[in-house]
Design a protein around this motif. Structure first.
Motif, mmCIF file in Angstrom:
data_model
loop_
_atom_site.group_PDB
_atom_site.id
_atom_site.type_symbol
_atom_site.label_atom_id
_atom_site.label_comp_id
_atom_site.label_asym_id
_atom_site.label_seq_id
_atom_site.Cartn_x
_atom_site.Cartn_y
_atom_site.Cartn_z
ATOM 1 N N PHE A 97 28.254 29.895 -2.994
ATOM 2 C CA PHE A 97 27.389 28.722 -3.107
ATOM 3 C C PHE A 97 28.246 27.510 -3.420
ATOM 4 O O PHE A 97 29.337 27.619 -3.980
ATOM 5 N N ALA A 98 27.750 26.364 -3.018
ATOM 6 C CA ALA A 98 28.412 25.103 -3.338
ATOM 7 C C ALA A 98 27.344 24.086 -3.706
ATOM 8 O O ALA A 98 26.274 24.054 -3.086
ATOM 9 N N ARG A 99 27.636 23.287 -4.702
ATOM 10 C CA ARG A 99 26.800 22.127 -5.019
ATOM 11 C C ARG A 99 27.526 20.925 -4.449
ATOM 12 O O ARG A 99 28.699 20.686 -4.773
ATOM 13 N N ILE A 100 26.824 20.190 -3.594
ATOM 14 C CA ILE A 100 27.441 19.083 -2.877
ATOM 15 C C ILE A 100 26.744 17.795 -3.267
ATOM 16 O O ILE A 100 25.527 17.671 -3.114
ATOM 17 N N GLY A 101 27.515 16.843 -3.776
ATOM 18 C CA GLY A 101 26.962 15.566 -4.186
ATOM 19 C C GLY A 101 27.351 14.469 -3.219
ATOM 20 O O GLY A 101 28.435 14.470 -2.650
ATOM 21 N N ALA A 102 26.425 13.533 -3.015
ATOM 22 C CA ALA A 102 26.687 12.338 -2.214
ATOM 23 C C ALA A 102 25.889 11.215 -2.865
ATOM 24 O O ALA A 102 24.658 11.223 -2.817
ATOM 25 N N GLY A 103 26.585 10.317 -3.524
ATOM 26 C CA GLY A 103 25.881 9.282 -4.266
ATOM 27 C C GLY A 103 25.100 9.920 -5.394
ATOM 28 O O GLY A 103 25.624 10.722 -6.152
ATOM 29 N N ASP A 104 23.817 9.602 -5.478
ATOM 30 C CA ASP A 104 22.990 10.191 -6.537
ATOM 31 C C ASP A 104 22.221 11.422 -6.063
ATOM 32 O O ASP A 104 21.358 11.916 -6.759
ATOM 33 N N GLN A 105 22.538 11.917 -4.860
ATOM 34 C CA GLN A 105 21.882 13.120 -4.340
ATOM 35 C C GLN A 105 22.748 14.352 -4.592
ATOM 36 O O GLN A 105 23.965 14.291 -4.524
ATOM 37 N N LEU A 106 22.080 15.451 -4.878
ATOM 38 C CA LEU A 106 22.757 16.724 -5.068
ATOM 39 C C LEU A 106 22.056 17.770 -4.213
ATOM 40 O O LEU A 106 20.832 17.885 -4.242
#
Length: 89
Positions: free
Chosen positions: A47-56
């Motif tokens: 699994f990976a948690r991927i962030g972009a700006g304020d989105q996860l």
């Protein structure tokens, strides 16, 4: 990665690639956390948690080693965006 993917995982990964769900305007996606589990020899669930700006977002995939000793992706899932945290006060 598509050439290392089989079955329904191939269809799902192709669909995700077309939609580009990890893209956001002006912010590059960054892997924030990564983990894995080995349910049996020759299979790994990641699994990976991927962030972009304020989105996860969360992405999970399963890799299985075939008789030819090559690893192939056999399942893939992408969770939707998590809204920004708000104060609950």
């Amino acid at each position: 990665m598509l050439r290392h993917t089989v079955g329904q995982a191939y269809d799902e990964l192709a669909r995700l690639a077309e939609r580009g769900p990890l893209r956001t305007r002006g912010t590059r996606p960054v892997v924030r956390d990564l983990g894995w589990f080995e349910p049996r020899p020759g299979a790994v669930e990641v699994f990976a948690r991927i962030g972009a700006g304020d989105q996860l977002r969360a992405m999970a995939f399963r890799l299985e080693r075939g008789p030819d000793l090559r690893w192939r992706c056999t399942a893939v899932e992408l969770g939707g965006p998590r809204p920004p945290r708000e104060d609950l006060h």
